[in-house]
Write an enzyme that holds these catalytic residues in place. Structure first.
Site, PDB file in Angstrom:
ATOM      1  N   ASP A 113       0.855  -1.179   0.000  1.00 38.76           N
ATOM      2  CA  ASP A 113       0.000   0.000   0.000  1.00 38.76           C
ATOM      3  C   ASP A 113       0.895   1.235   0.000  1.00 38.76           C
ATOM      4  OD1 ASP A 113      -1.901   1.973   0.337  1.00 38.76           O
ATOM      5  OD2 ASP A 113      -2.793   1.126   2.132  1.00 38.76           O
ATOM      6  N   GLY A 115       3.985   1.264   0.783  1.00 37.69           N
ATOM      7  CA  GLY A 115       5.290   0.833   0.310  1.00 37.69           C
ATOM      8  C   GLY A 115       6.397   0.961   1.339  1.00 37.69           C
ATOM      9  N   THR A 117       7.128  -0.840   4.036  1.00 37.13           N
ATOM     10  CA  THR A 117       7.785  -2.108   4.355  1.00 37.13           C
ATOM     11  C   THR A 117       8.674  -2.559   3.202  1.00 37.13           C
ATOM     12  OG1 THR A 117       5.931  -2.734   5.782  1.00 37.13           O
ATOM     13  CG2 THR A 117       7.407  -4.501   5.068  1.00 37.13           C
ATOM     14  N   ARG A 172      -6.589 -14.873   9.496  1.00 37.26           N
ATOM     15  CA  ARG A 172      -5.531 -15.327   8.590  1.00 37.26           C
ATOM     16  C   ARG A 172      -5.868 -16.668   7.948  1.00 37.26           C
ATOM     17  NH1 ARG A 172      -0.883 -12.319   9.338  1.00 37.26           N
ATOM     18  NH2 ARG A 172      -0.515 -11.510  11.419  1.00 37.26           N
TER      19      ARG A 172
END
Length: 180
Positions: A113, A115, A117, A172
């Protein structure tokens, strides 16, 4: 566990979710991404690094789809914590343990999203002087400013859970991707 409603939402584990991509669609796309990586890196051994926790399912399926020798490692980072909004900083919890110098690296992200990370990991990886770094993401938000070499799906930017992606460490385990 699951109840459908008449407006396209499902209630799963008490949360109202709308399907983004079903398990069969995800599986087919991951297989395609594995074939592409196999072609690009033909003749090389890869070091596949999954960004934890969200990319663990995607990483496992992607490695099985790559028809080359692979070493697998994980890099545990956090930028969301237990919320649906980024903390605007990347916290390293556990670095990779394999030697990354002079390797062909495939960096596997769950979702890109802002960016932050991916930018952080690229910068850190450059210190090891790898032979190559290929970035892949399961999902990329359509307005994300960061380049990704191969993307599974483009999203509008709504918060996504399932197939490894979570909200507060929950959901998850869902085999599909859902908008929260």
């Amino acid at each position: 566990m699951q109840n459908s409603t008449s407006i396209g939402y499902e209630v799963i584990h008490g949360r109202k979710l709308r399907l983004f991509k079903d398990a069969d669609t995800i599986s087919a796309r991951v297989m395609e991404m594995g074939r592409t990586l196999t072609e690009i890196h033909q003749g090389n051994q890869l070091v596949v690094i999954g960004i934890m926790n969200g990319a663990f399912m995607f990483t496992a399926d992607l490695v099985r789809a790559i028809k080359l020798p692979c070493m697998v490692d994980f890099w545990r980072l956090s930028s969301y914590g237990d919320t649906t909004t980024s903390s605007k900083s990347v916290k390293e919890i556990m670095p990779p343990t394999l030697s990354l110098s002079d390797q062909h690296i495939v960096l596997v992200e769950d979702i890109v999203d802002s960016g932050r990370t991916l930018s952080y990991t690229r910068k850190e990886l450059s210190k090891y002087k790898p032979k190559s770094v290929t970035t892949v993401a399961l999902v990329k938000v359509k307005d994300s400013p960061v380049h990704v070499d191969d993307v599974g799906f483009i999203s509008s930017g709504e918060f996504i859970v399932g197939y490894g992606l979570d909200i507060g460490h929950e959901l998850r385990e869902l085999p599909a991707l859902y908008y929260l």
